[in-house]
Design an enzyme around this catalytic site. Structure first.
Site, PDB file in Angstrom:
ATOM      1  N   SER A   1       0.958  -1.357   0.087  1.00 14.63           N
ATOM      2  CA  SER A   1      -0.035   0.051  -0.146  1.00 14.63           C
ATOM      3  C   SER A   1       0.780   1.274   0.075  1.00 14.63           C
ATOM      4  O   SER A   1       2.034   1.223   0.414  1.00 14.63           O
ATOM      5  CB  SER A   1      -0.936   0.032   1.119  1.00 14.63           C
ATOM      6  OG  SER A   1      -1.476   1.380   1.726  1.00 14.63           O
TER       7      SER A   1
ATOM      8  N   TYR B   1      -2.108   0.364  11.016  1.00 18.32           N
ATOM      9  CA  TYR B   1      -2.171   0.066   9.612  1.00 18.32           C
ATOM     10  C   TYR B   1      -1.041   0.027   8.773  1.00 18.32           C
ATOM     11  O   TYR B   1      -0.535  -0.618   7.990  1.00 18.32           O
ATOM     12  CB  TYR B   1      -3.276   0.561   8.995  1.00 18.32           C
ATOM     13  CG  TYR B   1      -3.645   0.088   7.676  1.00 18.32           C
ATOM     14  CD1 TYR B   1      -4.057  -1.020   7.251  1.00 18.32           C
ATOM     15  CD2 TYR B   1      -3.050   0.935   6.342  1.00 18.32           C
ATOM     16  CE1 TYR B   1      -4.358  -1.612   6.008  1.00 18.32           C
ATOM     17  CE2 TYR B   1      -3.356   0.526   5.101  1.00 18.32           C
ATOM     18  CZ  TYR B   1      -3.863  -0.812   4.848  1.00 18.32           C
ATOM     19  OH  TYR B   1      -3.940  -1.091   3.548  1.00 18.32           O
TER      20      TYR B   1
END
Length: 324
Positions: free
Chosen positions: A130, A154
């Site tokens: 990501s 995250y």
């Protein structure tokens, strides 16, 4: 690339019931691949189930935290290509439940890669990282040679998974490549606290859309059909270009936009005069991110097919059809 590349090729997809997973499985099936999906939860509203595509592929029930299950699947189905998409993808959930996020995103990654290491027939592994793996950077746009320095749960989980993939490529010569994309959007996203599906659903219901942040966070948004195409291209390239092994690729439209401007664009596309409700509750998120896709253009000859506006139009049409 060879139009028959995927015909009869055994492929394993984790995270198949997610937004990207649904579109990717559809593309693989259409190209003749023998698709095997790892499915943890039954989600009847997901694109894979809604289109009944799930009835056309092999389904293994379980999750990426089960190493023995993944090993068995790779061996028994003689898998040659792996797309590892499964992850806990919501930042707010990661902030509330970091351990479950680390279990899924970090342990899940090393399990998949360890199973691949023990499966010599594997020819391509595409791992979904990501843009959040970069953490916050002072220079923009992000390029692949920047350090991975996530700080919040995250972001850290993605930095760790990314580095683990690089270590397996370097140490064990696994044919791995890593994708780092912006914020996915498109039909099939059932995470309603995300800005695109949440805004569209609110307008369809005649309700004011909710912006969790102050609206000034800046991201780039990447249409899911472009993502599916990019993943297939990368996997195909891995099988014939060993120099790509261990490399990461940013995939992006390179179009930075604030949350409030994105919501305004959706409202305009839907012909709505509703005013968004700005709650400003967000913490522990990066203020400004967008990616450079120069490496993908030069090494893969990749360019996106859809602009942001075109992608939003297709996305709005999908939700109008599904939520009517």
């Amino acid at each position: 690339m060879d139009e028959n590349f995927w015909r009869d090729r055994p492929v394993f997809v984790t995270g198949a019931t997610g937004m990207l997973g649904g579109w990717l499985v559809r593309r693989l099936y259409e190209k003749g691949a023998l698709v095997v999906c790892l499915v943890r939860d039954w989600v009847p509203q997901c694109e894979l189930a809604r289109t009944r595509q799930i009835e056309k592929v092999a389904v293994v029930r379980g999750d990426v935290e089960d190493l023995h299950l993944i090993e068995r699947t790779l061996v028994e189905y003689e898998i040659e290509a792996v797309f590892h998409l499964a992850a806990q993808t919501i930042v707010t959930i990661a902030n509330r439940n970091p351990i479950s996020t680390f279990e899924s995103n970090v342990r899940g990654t090393w399990n998949v890669l360890e199973a691949c290491r023990r499966s010599p027939q594997i020819r391509a592994i595409v791992l979904a990282s990501s843009d959040k793996a970069y953490g916050s950077q002072s220079a923009l746009p992000y390029s692949e040679d920047m350090p991975l320095q996530g700080q919040h749960p995250y972001d850290v989980s993605k930095s760790c998974a990314d580095l683990i993939a690089q270590s397996y490529a370097k140490t064990f010569q696994l044919p791995i490549s890593i994708t780092r994309c912006g914020n996915f959007y498109g039909g099939g996203d059932l995470n309603w606290n995300r800005v695109v599906p949440g805004t569209i659903r609110s307008v369809i219901r005649g309700q004011r859309p909710i912006i969790r942040s102050d609206g000034k966070y800046v991201r780039d948004y990447f249409y899911v059909e472009d993502a599916a195409t990019a993943y297939l291209l990368l996997a195909e390239s891995l099988t014939c270009k060993p120099q790509l092994h261990g490399q990461a690729f940013n995939f992006s439209n390179e179009n930075q936009i604030s949350v409030i401007d994105l919501v305004s664009l959706i409202l305009k596309k839907m012909g709505s005069d509703l005013a968004p409700e700005i709650r400003d509750h967000v913490t522990n998120e990066i203020r400004h991110q967008y990616l450079s896709s120069e490496r993908a253009r030069s090494l893969l000859n990749w360019t996106p097919e859809f602009t942001l506006e075109q992608g939003l139009e297709r996305t709005i049409a999908w939700y109008r059809e599904v939520l009517k």
